[in-house]
Design a protein around this motif. Structure first.
Motif, short mmCIF file in Angstrom:
data_model
loop_
_atom_site.label_atom_id
_atom_site.label_comp_id
_atom_site.label_asym_id
_atom_site.label_seq_id
_atom_site.Cartn_x
_atom_site.Cartn_y
_atom_site.Cartn_z
N LYS A 171 0.83 -1.21 0.00
CA LYS A 171 0.00 0.00 0.00
C LYS A 171 0.86 1.25 0.00
O LYS A 171 0.45 2.30 -0.48
CB LYS A 171 -0.94 0.00 1.21
CG LYS A 171 -2.08 -0.98 1.06
CD LYS A 171 -2.92 -1.03 2.32
CE LYS A 171 -3.96 -2.13 2.22
NZ LYS A 171 -4.63 -2.37 3.50
N GLU A 172 2.09 1.14 0.54
CA GLU A 172 3.04 2.26 0.54
C GLU A 172 3.71 2.43 -0.83
O GLU A 172 4.49 3.35 -1.01
CB GLU A 172 4.12 2.03 1.60
CG GLU A 172 3.61 2.06 3.03
CD GLU A 172 4.64 1.59 4.04
OE1 GLU A 172 5.82 1.36 3.67
OE2 GLU A 172 4.27 1.43 5.22
N GLY A 173 3.46 1.48 -1.76
CA GLY A 173 4.01 1.61 -3.10
C GLY A 173 5.06 0.58 -3.48
O GLY A 173 5.56 0.58 -4.60
N LYS A 174 5.42 -0.29 -2.56
CA LYS A 174 6.41 -1.32 -2.88
C LYS A 174 5.73 -2.44 -3.67
O LYS A 174 4.54 -2.70 -3.50
CB LYS A 174 6.99 -1.91 -1.59
CG LYS A 174 7.61 -0.88 -0.68
CD LYS A 174 9.01 -1.26 -0.31
CE LYS A 174 9.67 -0.32 0.65
NZ LYS A 174 9.93 1.00 0.18
N ASN A 175 6.51 -3.12 -4.53
CA ASN A 175 5.96 -4.30 -5.18
C ASN A 175 6.14 -5.49 -4.23
O ASN A 175 6.74 -5.36 -3.16
CB ASN A 175 6.56 -4.52 -6.57
CG ASN A 175 8.03 -4.92 -6.53
OD1 ASN A 175 8.50 -5.57 -5.60
ND2 ASN A 175 8.76 -4.55 -7.56
N THR A 176 5.63 -6.63 -4.62
CA THR A 176 5.63 -7.79 -3.73
C THR A 176 7.04 -8.20 -3.29
O THR A 176 7.29 -8.39 -2.10
CB THR A 176 4.91 -8.98 -4.41
OG1 THR A 176 3.60 -8.55 -4.82
CG2 THR A 176 4.78 -10.17 -3.47
N PHE B 28 8.59 -8.14 0.59
CA PHE B 28 9.14 -9.31 1.26
C PHE B 28 10.59 -9.07 1.66
O PHE B 28 10.99 -9.35 2.79
CB PHE B 28 9.04 -10.56 0.38
CG PHE B 28 7.76 -11.31 0.51
CD1 PHE B 28 7.66 -12.42 1.35
CD2 PHE B 28 6.65 -10.93 -0.21
CE1 PHE B 28 6.47 -13.12 1.47
CE2 PHE B 28 5.45 -11.63 -0.10
CZ PHE B 28 5.36 -12.73 0.74
N ALA B 29 11.39 -8.56 0.72
CA ALA B 29 12.81 -8.34 0.98
C ALA B 29 13.01 -7.38 2.15
O ALA B 29 13.83 -7.62 3.04
CB ALA B 29 13.51 -7.82 -0.28
N GLU B 30 12.25 -6.29 2.18
CA GLU B 30 12.39 -5.32 3.25
C GLU B 30 12.00 -5.94 4.60
O GLU B 30 12.72 -5.78 5.59
CB GLU B 30 11.52 -4.09 2.97
CG GLU B 30 11.72 -2.99 3.98
CD GLU B 30 10.96 -1.73 3.62
OE1 GLU B 30 10.35 -1.14 4.53
OE2 GLU B 30 10.98 -1.33 2.43
N LEU B 31 10.89 -6.64 4.64
CA LEU B 31 10.43 -7.24 5.90
C LEU B 31 11.38 -8.34 6.41
O LEU B 31 11.47 -8.57 7.60
CB LEU B 31 9.02 -7.80 5.74
CG LEU B 31 7.93 -6.74 5.60
CD1 LEU B 31 6.62 -7.35 5.14
CD2 LEU B 31 7.74 -5.98 6.92
N LEU B 32 12.06 -9.00 5.47
CA LEU B 32 13.01 -10.06 5.84
C LEU B 32 14.42 -9.51 6.10
O LEU B 32 15.32 -10.25 6.46
CB LEU B 32 13.07 -11.13 4.76
CG LEU B 32 11.78 -11.94 4.55
CD1 LEU B 32 11.86 -12.76 3.27
CD2 LEU B 32 11.51 -12.84 5.76
N GLY B 33 14.61 -8.20 5.87
CA GLY B 33 15.92 -7.59 6.07
C GLY B 33 16.94 -7.98 5.02
O GLY B 33 18.14 -7.97 5.29
#
Length: 161
Positions: free
Chosen positions: A131-136, A140-145
């Motif tokens: 919703k902030e504009g990131k693709n899938t 995932f990559a951001e949340l997994l660090g």
């Protein structure tokens, strides 16, 4: 599976999209089958590129917003067909690999495994990032660090786990 997945599957069935593509081993992939889609997410279908595919893709030319293009995706020449089925956008990508060896399928399989392991809170976090504009993959990559290119780092994560 989400209701949207069921709705999209029914839509594809009603219009015989997967049936028309059957000789090319079509797979419904992306965010909708794993429940991390937003209302504007496309119905993504991947299939195997063969000589006769252009003629088959032309059979969708009567649908609104129909277009076919060629593009290199992940260093692989691809044919992309886009059109609308009612309110849904459909994107068909054909590559010279079996669909289960294509990156879109591999990403979806890795993402589904992560969602199964990390649960509903993680899925909702992915949706927030989208919703902030990131693709899938970026979400995932951001949340997994994960560092670096989200597409390749997600594949590497999947191989490690």
């Amino acid at each position: 599976m989400t209701n949207r997945f069921s709705d999209c599957t029914s839509l594809l069935k009603d219009h015989k999209v997967l049936e028309i593509l059957s000789e090319f081993s079509p797979e419904f992939v992306g965010s909708i089958p794993i429940g991390v889609d937003l209302p504007h997410s496309d119905i993504d279908i991947i299939c195997e590129l063969r000589h006769s595919i252009l003629k088959v893709l032309e059979s969708f030319s009567s649908y609104p917003s129909f277009q076919i293009s060629e593009k290199v995706l992940g260093n692989i020449p691809s044919i992309i067909c886009r059109f609308r089925l009612g309110s849904e956008k459909v994107e068909i990508v054909a590559q010279s690999l079996s669909p289960k060896k294509q990156i879109a399928y591999q990403h979806m399989a890795i993402e589904e495994k992560i969602l199964n392991e990390k649960g509903e809170t993680f899925r909702l976090s992915v949706l927030e990032k989208k919703k902030e504009g990131k693709n899938t993959e970026e979400a995932f990559a951001e949340l997994l660090g994960l560092k670096g290119d989200p597409y390749s780092s997600l594949l590497e994560y999947g191989e490690r786990e």
